[in-house]
Design a protein around this motif. Structure first.
Motif, mmCIF file in Angstrom:
data_model
loop_
_atom_site.group_PDB
_atom_site.id
_atom_site.type_symbol
_atom_site.label_atom_id
_atom_site.label_comp_id
_atom_site.label_asym_id
_atom_site.label_seq_id
_atom_site.Cartn_x
_atom_site.Cartn_y
_atom_site.Cartn_z
ATOM 1 N N ARG A 81 0.839 -1.191 0.000
ATOM 2 C CA ARG A 81 0.000 0.000 0.000
ATOM 3 C C ARG A 81 0.885 1.256 0.000
ATOM 4 O O ARG A 81 1.864 1.347 0.746
ATOM 5 C CB ARG A 81 -0.905 0.008 1.222
ATOM 6 N N GLN A 141 -4.359 10.251 -0.873
ATOM 7 C CA GLN A 141 -5.047 9.170 -1.587
ATOM 8 C C GLN A 141 -4.165 7.933 -1.527
ATOM 9 O O GLN A 141 -2.968 7.999 -1.815
ATOM 10 C CB GLN A 141 -5.305 9.558 -3.040
ATOM 11 N N GLY A 181 -3.338 3.760 -2.459
ATOM 12 C CA GLY A 181 -3.470 2.831 -3.570
ATOM 13 C C GLY A 181 -2.666 1.569 -3.304
ATOM 14 O O GLY A 181 -1.973 1.448 -2.287
ATOM 15 N N TRP A 192 -5.017 3.298 -7.793
ATOM 16 C CA TRP A 192 -5.387 4.237 -6.743
ATOM 17 C C TRP A 192 -6.835 4.018 -6.307
ATOM 18 O O TRP A 192 -7.704 3.712 -7.118
ATOM 19 C CB TRP A 192 -5.197 5.674 -7.236
ATOM 20 N N ASP A 193 -7.070 4.181 -5.005
ATOM 21 C CA ASP A 193 -8.394 3.945 -4.434
ATOM 22 C C ASP A 193 -9.337 5.083 -4.800
ATOM 23 O O ASP A 193 -9.069 6.248 -4.502
ATOM 24 C CB ASP A 193 -8.314 3.856 -2.904
ATOM 25 N N GLY A 240 -9.328 4.345 2.254
ATOM 26 C CA GLY A 240 -9.030 3.230 1.365
ATOM 27 C C GLY A 240 -9.852 1.987 1.644
ATOM 28 O O GLY A 240 -9.884 1.070 0.814
#
Length: 250
Positions: free
Chosen positions: A110, A135, A137, A151-152, A185
Motif C-alpha cells: 500500500r 489518496q 493505492g 489508486w483507491d 481506502g
C-alpha cells in the motif's frame, strides 16, 4: 560545512512513537529550512529557532519519523503532504532521501500520495478553499523499479502535484480504524444496500456535533458520487484482518 551545536530533546516515549527505520544512518542528519525539504526525505523533527553556530539550540524529535511529501499551500509548507503546519523558514531535521533506507515495494504493498481537491460550490454558490488530501493505492506491478499503482476511488476536481509517493504507515491506518471504525481506502457498503461497494476517501468530524463522518466514492452509483455520510451508516465490504499480536518477552 558549518558545525552547529544542537541538543535533540523531548524524544517521545509514548506507544505511537516510531524510531527512524532500521538501518538509518543518523550521521547523515541535516538541518534545512522547510522550503528545502524534498519529496522522499525522512523527517525527524524541527528546531526551536533559526540556527546560529555561536549559540546552542534545542531540537524536538517528532512522534514518528515520516517520509516527506512537501507542498506549499496557504503560505505554509505541508511537509507531510496534508497539514499546513511548517513556516517556510522553520528549520527541519531530515535524513536526505539519498541516505535513508530504500523502500522496496512489492506487488500488493500500500502506498499514498498527495492530491489537491477543489470542493464543489457550497449552497450559497461560494467556492470553498482547495484542500490537501492523501489518496491511497495498491502496487499492482513492479518493473525494474517502476511501479504500477491502482489508486483507491476518484477525487472529483483533483490536481495531482509532483510530490512523489510513500509507503502507507500501517500504524496510522490502525489508529484511523480505532477512532472511527474505518480507514482511508477501506471498501464499504451501506447498511441498507450491501450490493453497492464504495471506497472511503476521507475521514472527518461533523462541524456541529463532531459525529464521525466519511467521504465515500460510490463508483457505480451516479446518484451518490462522492458524498459525506455518517460512519454509523457504513459497514466493511470485506472483513478487516485484525492487527498482528504484539509479543512481549518476560
Amino acid at each position: 560545512m558549518t558545525f552547529i551545536p544542537l541538543i535533540v530533546a523531548n524524544r517521545p516515549d509514548e506507544s505511537p512513537y516510531q524510531q527512524a527505520p532500521h538501518g538509518t544512518d543518523m550521521t547523515m542528519l541535516r538541518i534545512v529550512p522547510a522550503t528545502d525539504v524534498r519529496a522522499g526525505d525522512l523527517v525527524l523533527g524541527g528546531t526551536s529557532a533559526p540556527l546560529n553556530p555561536n549559540r546552542l539550540r534545542w531540537a524536538m524529535q517528532s512522534a514518528a519519523a515520516f517520509v516527506a511529501l512537501p507542498i506549499r499551500m496557504w503560505g505554509a509548507v505541508c511537509i507531510d503532504g496534508q497539514t499546513p503546519f511548517w513556516e517556510p523558514d522553520e528549520m527541519v531535521m531530515v535524513i536526505p532521501r539519498e541516505h535513508r533506507p530504500a523502500d522496496r515495494c512489492a506487488v500488493g504493498d500500500r502506498v499514498e500520495r498527495t492530491i489537491v481537491h477543489t470542493p464543489p460550490l457550497d449552497y450559497m454558490g461560494r467556492q470553498p478553499e482547495k484542500r490537501l488530501m492523501l489518496q491511497r493505492g495498491t502496487v499492482t506491478a513492479v518493473d525494474d523499479g517502476a511501479l504500477s499503482i491502482a489508486w483507491d476511488g476518484r477525487w472529483p476536481n483533483a490536481e495531482i502535484p509532483d510530490t512523489g509517493i510513500r509507503p502507507v504507515d500501517h500504524t496510522r491506518v490502525e489508529r484511523e480504524r480505532a477512532a472511527t471504525g474505518f480507514a482511508v481506502g477501506d471498501r464499504v457498503t451501506r447498511h441498507n444496500d450491501t450490493t453497492t461497494t464504495g471506497v472511503v476517501m476521507e475521514l472527518c468530524r461533523h462541524w456541529y456535533d463532531a459525529r464521525s463522518m466519511a467521504r465515500v466514492d460510490w463508483p457505480r452509483d451516479p446518484h451518490w458520487d462522492t458524498r459525506t455520510v455518517e460512519t454509523s451508516s457504513l459497514a466493511h465490504a470485506l472483513p478487516v484482518a485484525p492487527a498482528a499480536p504484539v509479543l512481549v518477552s518476560a
